[in-house]
Design an enzyme around this catalytic site. Structure first.
Site, short mmCIF file in Angstrom:
data_model
loop_
_atom_site.label_atom_id
_atom_site.label_comp_id
_atom_site.label_asym_id
_atom_site.label_seq_id
_atom_site.Cartn_x
_atom_site.Cartn_y
_atom_site.Cartn_z
CG ASP A 1 37.42 -38.29 21.05
OD1 ASP A 1 36.61 -37.89 21.92
OD2 ASP A 1 37.20 -39.27 20.32
CB ALA B 1 38.34 -46.02 12.30
#
Length: 649
Positions: free
Chosen positions: A141, A30
């Site tokens: 992450d 993104a």
């Protein structure tokens, strides 16, 4: 291709409510923008999914579910998710806007942190992860780019649960490993699965990086790094940074155990252990470690070359006598029994077969990754390249390039690339935009004070402090001896990058004042107040006023130093009606009156007091408003004679 590329979303209003003002970051999934919520009139952040993911129905469905879970997560160290919306082809999150910088920015600036400071940063990170783990949410992450530091020093973790959403995308079902490869737990590489203990592994790697300044596993490709996560253990940080305690080593090695069962079972257990170790460290622990590491600084300044560190990676730490680990975080791994070793010998060949199978799977993924044609990756060697060369390489690879504002860096030379966004090794689609941040040199530090030193001493001092001596300029000074340093440019105490030279201003000595035509006593007093040895010669000149200076040696403007011998030639008194009418004051014998002591008073007060007593006043000196020296100082002097004041700070 232009260095900067306009973003078509900037200026648009999404969902009739969110006006996009600027782009702040772009990642593999993104792009993040700063926007304004028109309805509530507040600044927010929008995370807009890339179009290839937004068109994937499976991804969008999973993404919406994960966004709801993240929105339900309320914690002061978590970046809040306000909403999830869709506007045409744009699928996006509405999130809390956190002004400041990322932990990656801090590492780029500092190189590495002191261990105590690193543990202080890890505690809010683990608190955020712990809140997520209690809610059944896995981050997947954990990395410095996802840790934000606000302007007032608060720590916030971003992107909870989004990696799991990405794993549902059709684009990732052909074997792509989710997460940033440098922080992947072995089970994520082997099985593509992750639980809360995978976050603990990544947090352990993050702690290693904060303390040492580089990742434990290095490689020429993401595949090589992934292979090392499976086949090599994370070393104890003390093998790189001397002076660490065994407790700090144990935090890292247990959190990054290959066996998830041997790790702290969630971030909350890891947090408890971290807080206990931090609480046992002295307040000056970082300074002590820095002193112990000083001799090795040169080894690491050139960067984290893996071959340079492999030799020092030892077998791992041992806990100190009497050390008690927090619950669930045993201090010692259990010893292998003879039976264990026998079983290990029998099963060794099967382990090799399993590793071979894993390598085949990873190799298959790598082949697909390279030949799919839809994706490329940011070159691993982009950081440290000259800016123009890095830009050209990216453009040759079919990527667009944008240049961000330069930042200071102690690890990357001026004009080279400090970081890229997306980072090196990240998977990006062809034609994607990569932002390069160049270095503008090492971090500024205080220029040392070398005033009054000789030129050679000043140069040595600057070099000792890491600065490069620059051009030498000269100017006169009434306070600094000839050939000594008057000041530097930039001035002492100012912040200045060591990559920029420091100019040195050297004294030509005091400047001989213009004395011709002045009253002889006044001129003599001024010269003596400068510390000069004054010789007075007399000669007759009927065309000039009596008792005035006819000439001077050396000439006005010439540099002189204290103790130098100077000469003034005075017109001797020779008047038509006798000496009586030639004296200063207009006639009669010279009247001697007391001289007030004005040392320590302001210049204006001192001048007023002396003039009221019947004296003339001469003020010398460049700076300051306090009388430090007066000549004559006390006693008596002829009325109307001159008292010289030397001003100072």
């Amino acid at each position: 291709m232009d260095a900067t590329v306009a973003d078509p979303l900037v200026g648009q209003v999404l969902d009739g409510r969110y006006r996009i003002e600027s782009r702040v970051a772009r990642g593999g999934m993104a792009t993040v923008y700063v926007a304004r919520d028109i309805r509530l009139d507040r600044e927010i952040a929008l995370k807009v999914m890339h179009s290839h993911l937004a068109s994937d129905e499976d991804f969008v469905r999973r993404f919406i579910g994960e966004a709801k879970a993240a929105a339900a997560l309320s914690h002061p160290n978590v970046v809040a998710v306000y909403d999830q919306r869709t506007d045409g082809e744009h699928v996006f999150l509405v999130m809390e806007y956190v002004p400041g910088r990322t932990l990656r920015d801090l590492l780029d600036e500092r190189g590495r942190l002191g261990p105590r400071e690193a543990l202080e940063i890890m505690q809010p990170v683990l608190a955020a992860l712990g809140a997520a783990h209690r809610s059944g949410l896995v981050h997947r992450d954990v990395k410095p780019e996802n840790v934000l530091i606000t302007d007032d020093g608060q720590i916030k973790v971003a992107d909870f649960g989004l990696a799991r959403a990405e794993s549902a995308s059709k684009m990732t079902k052909t074997g792509l490993i989710i997460g940033t490869v440098g922080y992947l737990a072995p089970e994520q590489v082997l099985k593509g699965s992750a639980d809360v203990r995978s976050d603990v592994y990544a947090a352990g790697v993050l702690l290693f990086e904060l303390i040492t300044g580089f990742l434990p596993h290095q490689g020429d490709s993401p595949l090589a790094v992934a292979y090392k996560h499976v086949n090599e253990t994370v070393p104890a940080p003390s093998t790189v940074v001397p002076g660490l305690t065994p407790e700090i080593d144990l935090l890292v090695t247990r959190a990054t155990s290959h066996d998830p069962a041997r790790r702290p079972q969630d971030a909350n257990q890891f947090l408890a252990a971290t807080a206990e170790v931090h609480g046992g460290l002295r307040r000056d622990f970082d300074e002590r470690v820095a002193a112990a590491s000083y001799s090795q600084t040169a080894v690491f300044e050139s960067g984290p070359a893996v071959s340079g560190h492999t030799a020092v990676f030892g077998a791992g730490p041992t806990a100190p006598p009497g050390y008690t680990a927090p619950p669930g975080y045993e201090a010692y791994p259990p010893e292998r029994t003879a039976a264990d070793r026998a079983i290990g010998a029998i099963t060794g060949k099967y382990v090799l077969i399993a590793i071979g199978a894993v390598a085949a799977v990873i190799l298959g993924w790598a082949v697909w990754y390279q030949v799919s044609g839809q994706y490329d990756h940011v070159p691993d060697k982009i950081v440290g390249m000259e800016l123009n060369a890095a830009k050209q390489q990216l453009q040759d690879d079919g990527l667009q390039v944008q240049i961000a504002s330069a930042v200071f860096s102690d690890r990357v030379k001026k004009g080279q690339v400090v970081k890229s966004d997306p980072p090196a090794g990240a998977r990006v689609s062809s034609g994607s935009l990569v932002t390069l941040t160049p270095s503008k040199g090492r971090t500024p530090k205080d220029v040392p004070n070398v005033e009054g030193k000789s030129l050679n001493e000043a140069r040595d001092t600057l070099r000792d402090k890491g600065f490069t001596p620059g051009d030498v300029m000269k100017e006169s000074s009434t306070t600094v001896e000839k050939d000594d340093v008057v000041r530097t440019d930039p001035a002492a105490g100012e912040r200045h990058s060591p990559d920029e030279p420091v100019k040195i201003v050297v004294s030509t000595g005091m400047s001989m004042p213009p004395l011709v035509g002045r009253n002889a006593e006044e001129a003599e007093n001024q010269l003596r107040s400068m510390g000069l040895d004054v010789n007075v010669d007399k000669q007759e000149d009927g065309d000039k006023p009596p008792n005035t200076v006819l000439s001077q040696t050396p000439e006005a403007g010439t540099g002189v130093s204290r103790g130098d011998s100077v000469t003034i030639v005075v017109n001797k008194k020779d008047c038509l009606f006798g000496d009586f009418f030639c004296r200063d004051g207009g006639g009669g014998d010279d009247e001697r009156i007391p001289v007030p002591n004005v040392t320590g008073r302001t210049v204006d007060d001192a001048r007023q007091a002396l003039e009221n007593s019947g004296f003339r006043v001469s003020v010398v000196g460049i700076t300051g408003n306090i009388v430090r020296i007066q000549t004559p100082n006390g006693g008596e002097a002829p009325r109307g004679s001159t008292v010289t004041l030397v001003r100072g700070p």
